[in-house]
Design a protein around this motif. Structure first.
Motif, mmCIF file in Angstrom:
data_model
loop_
_atom_site.group_PDB
_atom_site.id
_atom_site.type_symbol
_atom_site.label_atom_id
_atom_site.label_comp_id
_atom_site.label_asym_id
_atom_site.label_seq_id
_atom_site.Cartn_x
_atom_site.Cartn_y
_atom_site.Cartn_z
ATOM 1 N N ARG A 255 -24.589 -30.431 -25.850
ATOM 2 C CA ARG A 255 -23.942 -31.273 -26.522
ATOM 3 C C ARG A 255 -22.457 -30.454 -26.761
ATOM 4 O O ARG A 255 -21.961 -32.180 -26.672
ATOM 5 C CB ARG A 255 -24.142 -31.516 -28.816
ATOM 6 N N ALA A 256 -22.454 -29.195 -26.457
ATOM 7 C CA ALA A 256 -20.912 -29.273 -26.506
ATOM 8 C C ALA A 256 -20.407 -29.169 -24.680
ATOM 9 O O ALA A 256 -19.160 -29.527 -24.724
ATOM 10 C CB ALA A 256 -21.011 -27.466 -26.591
ATOM 11 N N GLN A 257 -21.444 -29.403 -23.937
ATOM 12 C CA GLN A 257 -20.288 -29.647 -22.837
ATOM 13 C C GLN A 257 -20.565 -31.508 -22.156
ATOM 14 O O GLN A 257 -20.215 -31.485 -21.404
ATOM 15 C CB GLN A 257 -21.475 -29.046 -21.737
ATOM 16 N N THR A 258 -21.227 -32.152 -22.803
ATOM 17 C CA THR A 258 -21.290 -33.788 -23.046
ATOM 18 C C THR A 258 -20.333 -33.870 -23.596
ATOM 19 O O THR A 258 -19.749 -35.009 -23.721
ATOM 20 C CB THR A 258 -22.560 -33.928 -22.660
ATOM 21 N N GLU A 259 -20.375 -33.348 -24.864
ATOM 22 C CA GLU A 259 -19.375 -34.175 -25.823
ATOM 23 C C GLU A 259 -18.227 -33.448 -26.633
ATOM 24 O O GLU A 259 -18.252 -32.380 -26.396
ATOM 25 C CB GLU A 259 -20.136 -34.476 -27.575
ATOM 26 N N LYS A 260 -17.798 -33.434 -26.787
ATOM 27 C CA LYS A 260 -15.703 -33.133 -26.884
ATOM 28 C C LYS A 260 -16.720 -32.971 -28.897
ATOM 29 O O LYS A 260 -16.572 -33.475 -30.010
ATOM 30 C CB LYS A 260 -14.705 -33.875 -26.840
ATOM 31 N N HIS A 261 -15.631 -31.613 -29.629
ATOM 32 C CA HIS A 261 -15.827 -30.990 -30.313
ATOM 33 C C HIS A 261 -14.613 -30.429 -30.957
ATOM 34 O O HIS A 261 -14.283 -29.550 -30.097
ATOM 35 C CB HIS A 261 -17.370 -30.933 -30.867
ATOM 36 N N VAL A 262 -14.302 -30.728 -32.377
ATOM 37 C CA VAL A 262 -13.347 -29.514 -32.544
ATOM 38 C C VAL A 262 -14.044 -28.240 -33.610
ATOM 39 O O VAL A 262 -14.768 -28.925 -34.503
ATOM 40 C CB VAL A 262 -11.904 -30.269 -33.180
ATOM 41 N N VAL A 263 -13.971 -27.040 -33.715
ATOM 42 C CA VAL A 263 -13.850 -26.511 -35.469
ATOM 43 C C VAL A 263 -13.194 -26.068 -36.131
ATOM 44 O O VAL A 263 -12.318 -25.672 -36.245
ATOM 45 C CB VAL A 263 -14.522 -25.431 -34.108
ATOM 46 N N LEU A 264 -13.722 -26.217 -37.142
ATOM 47 C CA LEU A 264 -12.870 -26.338 -38.750
ATOM 48 C C LEU A 264 -13.376 -24.399 -39.868
ATOM 49 O O LEU A 264 -14.291 -24.488 -39.734
ATOM 50 C CB LEU A 264 -12.813 -26.896 -39.589
ATOM 51 N N CYS A 265 -12.763 -23.780 -39.388
ATOM 52 C CA CYS A 265 -13.077 -22.794 -39.756
ATOM 53 C C CYS A 265 -12.343 -22.143 -41.346
ATOM 54 O O CYS A 265 -10.867 -22.820 -41.056
ATOM 55 C CB CYS A 265 -12.401 -21.368 -38.823
ATOM 56 N N VAL A 266 -12.853 -22.394 -42.333
ATOM 57 C CA VAL A 266 -12.169 -21.872 -43.652
ATOM 58 C C VAL A 266 -12.935 -20.484 -44.101
ATOM 59 O O VAL A 266 -14.193 -20.955 -44.339
ATOM 60 C CB VAL A 266 -12.231 -23.197 -44.653
#
Length: 950
Positions: A255-266
């Motif tokens: 999924r990470a290589q075929t779809e775009k994602h952002v990471v939210l670190c809290v």
């Protein structure tokens, strides 16, 4: 691993050979069966007597016997070799192991048949090898995980153990029932499978049942084993599943290589922070297909869990429990494939410095693990900013907070202006106004019905003078159509016909944005323009219209879709303008709208000079746009000399923290002794002990804060910037709960008319000593010690009550308050029986039901800029993902950064004498053509006459 794989294959082969033997076997042709049957028939045979010969003997062909003997020999020798190699001094420990005993039972009898051919058809329970295959499979999977260094395999292992245990139980029961029933019903292998499935599923049709007691006993034993073994396996699986749900599992590499994602670190995830992020991030049409992976070390609370189960978010928000300091958790979030990483600080921590340290470590860890991942970092303390200088975008909370609070004192509602600029609208409604709501590049006009408008007018008659505008902050490239024509910045304004408000420009080869660089700035074909838009051409681009240009040489045509997407914002803005950096063009009496010379017919409206395409020195007062001279940089008058207003201009010689942007300011020629900075105590240099004794000509600005942190320095700098007139500088009094340290005093002792005293807004005597009765504005800063409370929204309780006391005691005082939670804005200037406030309360509830993230927008304290919450600026960092210029423009507007040749934010009061201008368009053209100022908004007020009871 290879040895275990070979062993596993041998066990499966032995089970496969057993099934072949069963399929080829005929119970009536076993050794001795025929003679025994004849014998039984000749004697008195009673029903229920068991014929044991079909159970003891089977029909095994010679080739099949040879294969089974070969497999048994290899298995036995392998087992003996491994037992010898793993021998540790205790022979019984090796022999009494269950796998070893099963190996002896299944292999030794076959070896005996080699030397005793009569026993070649003896039954051997080879199907028990399935348990040895299960044991080998488990060991093989463990070795495989060690080989590939996979650690997150507990769930997989438990599922594998459960499935293999269930299969082995069923296979053992099938083979055992089938063999024992050779002496009874003579079931086939399929009938036995059918019986076991029906029995284990507790259905029990009864059409196939065991007839002899050994097979019945086997069924009882297998059910008892299943009742003991399977619940234990299911319990362990359920526990691991619940733990996996808490930790969130993994974000798959595919999924990470075929779809775009952002990471939210809290560090901790609150529902308000989550919804602000999701609403703002997904407000842009370009981001609808992005996934958000939340990486948080704490367990998801009930509110967050409920929200993430909503289909709107459950399909694209993934919660992972883990730490950004662990490479394993960063790998789970696929940080190296992420489009961006947002790292937010926990502002509700008692120790905000410790919260910043955690943020810094998270930023370092992400940069070390994924050096190419863009970083968007929120930091609390300005002194910690230089540790994350490598981040792509940084928002320092205290820098922005104090700068906005300072500008609120001289430019009303600056905090409201900035808040609305950095929020995306979601279709809020307001009386009598049409708002344009963007969905992608399509625009729709939402206008209330006439009946609804009449109801609004009746309900909100007292705010008839207020207006709310829907504006869009965009960027666009200045196209080559006008290259070489020497278009000026001012003429570009004139051609836009007030459809947009151009506020800044950036050269292609320069990262610095210039706000209102002046009417003599020559536009280039590659310049990036920043403008505020209210027209239907929300996504406008400048195109080459050859025919249209031949007919109308002086007109600028624009339409179509822009090259960059747009955010829509609702703003109710103050009377603010972006002024030229050099204000020497203005008179010493301040900005005014001078009447133009009347000409033409009598009674005709006065004309306004047009904006020329090429700057004409006669149309503008002489001024140097890049100079650092303010409007009162002239020979000082006698009044100024007597008042001691001869300040120097320069950069502050001392900064309280590393990383502060140098700002040209009004400074003293010599620094003030620390004893003279104390307002309420006399010293050898002066004997004043309160604000009244100083006899200040201008009204005071009082700041009530818990401590004098380094961020407070950014409150003073905008109020002492060089472009502020010396005569209009307000004395600043810092009312602090705790004494400031020497480093802070070193930084402020160079600024004119800056004082401090130790006291609290709880104490009326302290308020009177610091000059509350002589103050124009009082800024109440949120206290760090009260930001956290057992009940979240009670963190503002003390601040709200104290401000309400000030509001009741000093009604003419303009109080600007910072709150922790925006939802508590409704309690500011609270009037229980005010009909207007009650009507706005109903409106706020409706807006919240519609999903608005600015439901409090129409509350009077917020609209007037009297209340502010720093959490409202979180969206500035989120918007920077699409609009990378947002932070730079905001810092320039607030005076946190300065760029040579750039303008600044100021305000201008419209008096009755200025009303000849009539329309905002004529005001716009007047200021652009005369002084080069750009008005960007109107802050409209109307006095509300209240009865004594109210």
């Amino acid at each position: 691993l290879r040895i275990r794989l070979f062993n596993f294959s041998l066990k499966l082969l032995s089970c496969f050979l057993y099934i072949i033997r069963v399929l080829l076997d005929d119970p009536t042709h076993g050794l001795g069966c025929k003679e025994l049957n004849q014998s039984c028939s000749s004697q008195n045979y009673t029903p229920g007597t068991i014929d044991w010969s079909p159970i003891i003997w089977v029909n095994r062909s010679l080739p099949l016997w040879g294969l089974q003997v070969s497999v048994a020999l290899i298995s036995l020798f392998e087992t003996l070799l491994l037992s010898y190699l793993s021998y540790k001094g205790n022979i019984w420990e090796q022999i009494l192991r269950i796998p070893f005993l099963l190996e002896i039972i299944n292999a030794v009898p076959f070896i005996i048949t080699i030397f005793w051919p009569v026993l070649r058809n003896l039954f051997i329970p080879v199907f028990l090898n399935c348990w040895l295959a299960k044991h080998a499979l488990e060991n093989m999977i463990n070795d495989l995980h060690r080989a590939i260094q996979r650690t997150q395999s507990a769930m997989f292992n438990q599922v594998l153990i459960l499935i293999s245990t269930l299969l082995c139980l069923i296979f053992t029961c099938i083979c055992g029932i089938q063999h024992l029933e050779r002496a009874g019903n003579r079931l086939t292998l399929f009938d036995s499978l059918y019986f076991c499935i029906v029995t284990f599923s507790t259905v029990g049709f009864g059409d196939v049942t065991p007839k002899i007691w050994p097979s019945k006993l086997l069924v009882v034993i297998m059910i008892c084993v299943a009742l003991v073994v399977l619940p234990i396996q299911f319990e362990q699986l359920a526990y691991l599943w619940m733990e996996r749900q808490k930790s969130g599992g993994n974000y798959s590499r595919h999924r990470a290589q075929t779809e775009k994602h952002v990471v939210l670190c809290v560090s901790s995830l609150k529902i308000d922070l989550l919804m602000d992020f999701l609403n703002e991030f997904y407000a842009h049409p370009r981001l609808q297909d992005y996934y958000v992976v939340i990486l948080c070390p704490t367990e998801m609370d009930a509110q967050v869990r409920r929200v993430l189960q909503i289909p709107m978010w459950s399909q694209r928000v993934i919660y992972l429990q883990g730490s950004a300091l662990k490479d394993q958790d960063l790998l789970r979030a696929k940080m190296d494939d992420a489009e961006a990483c947002f790292i937010l600080s926990s502002r509700c921590e008692v120790d905000r410095t410790a919260a910043d340290h955690q943020t810094i470590l998270r930023a370092w860890a992400v940069k070390d693990f994924a050096p190419n991942c863009p970083l968007y970092v929120q930091i609390l303390k300005p002194e910690n900013k230089f540790h994350i200088k490598f981040a792509d975008h940084v928002v320092c909370e205290e820098e922005f907070k104090y700068a906005m609070l300072a500008l609120n004192c001289i430019c009303p509602a600056t905090s409201t202006l900035i808040t609305l600029l950095v929020h995306t609208s979601r279709g809020q409604t307001a009386p009598w106004e049409a708002f344009r709501q963007l969905t992608g590049t399509k625009q729709t006009l939402n206008r209330e019905s006439q009946q609804s408008s009449e109801q609004w007018q009746k309900m909100y008659g007292r705010c008839s003078g207020n207006e709310v505008y829907h504006i869009n902050l965009e960027e666009s490239t200045f196209f080559a159509e006008y290259e070489g024509k020497s278009f000026t910045y001012a003429s570009f304004h004139a051609h836009k016909k007030f459809g947009v408000c151009l506020i800044g420009v950036r050269k292609e080869d320069n990262k610095n944005i210039l706000l209102n660089p002046g009417p003599r700035y020559i536009m280039n074909s590659t310049d990036i323009c920043f403008y505020i838009n209210i027209t239907k051409e929300e996504n406008s681009a400048f195109k080459n219209q050859e025919k249209h240009r031949k007919k109308h040489e002086s007109k600028l045509s624009y339409h179509g879709a822009s090259r960059l997407p747009v955010h829509s914002i609702i703003a109710s803005m103050g009377t603010v303008a972006i002024d030229l950096q050099d204000t020497g063009c203005q008179t010493s009496s301040g900005p005014t709208l001078a009447l133009p010379s009347e000409g033409g017919k009598e009674g005709r409206r006065p004309s306004i000079a047009p904006v020329l395409e090429v700057a004409d020195s006669s149309s503008l007062q002489t001024c140097d746009l890049l100079s650092d001279q303010s409007e009162d940089e002239t020979t000082p008058s006698d009044d100024e000399v007597s008042a001691g207003l001869e300040y120097a201009k320069g950069y502050p010689p001392y900064s309280p923290y590393i990383g502060s942007s140098p700002t040209f300011c009004h400074l003293l020629h010599e620094k003030v002794p620390f004893c003279c900075l104390r307002l309420d105590k006399g010293c050898q240099h002066n004997y004043y002990e309160d604000a009244k004794a100083y006899g200040f000509k201008n009204k005071l600005i009082i700041v009530a804060a818990e401590t004098a942190g380094n961020g407070l320095y950014n409150f003073i700098v905008p109020l002492r910037a060089y472009y502020r007139p010396k005569k209009e500088l307000n004395p600043i009094v810092l009312l602090l709960d705790n004494p400031p340290d020497m480093h802070f005093l070193d930084a402020i002792c160079w600024f004119p008319m800056v004082y401090y005293m130790v006291g609290s807004i709880d104490n009326l005597d302290d308020l009177l000593r610091c000059g509350v009765t002589f103050a124009a504005n009082m800024v109440v800063v949120d206290k760090e010690s009260t930001m956290s409370a057992e009940e979240d929204y009670m963190a503002d309780a003390k601040t709200i009550v104290n401000v309400q006391t000030l509001f009741r005691l000093f009604s003419s005082l303009s109080i600007i308050t910072e709150l922790t939670h925006p939802a508590n804005m409704r309690f500011m200037q609270f009037r229980a029986k005010d009909c207007y406030s009650l009507a706005l309360s109903k409106l706020e509830k409706k807006e919240r039901e519609k999903g608005s993230n600015l439901a409090f927008m129409f509350r009077l304290p917020f609209a007037a800029g009297r209340v502010f919450s720093i959490s409202m600026l979180d969206t500035l960092l989120y918007q920077s993902f699409v609009k990378d210029y947002m932070i730079s423009i905001t810092r320039l507007l607030l005076g946190l950064d300065t760029t040579p040749g750039s303008g600044f934010l100021c305000s201008m009061k419209i008096t009755e004498e200025d009303l000849w201008i009539r329309t905002y368009a004529r005001l716009y053209q007047k200021l652009c053509s005369s002084t080069g100022d750009i008005p960007i908004g109107v802050y409209r007020t109307e006095s509300q006459k209240l009865t004594t009871s109210e």
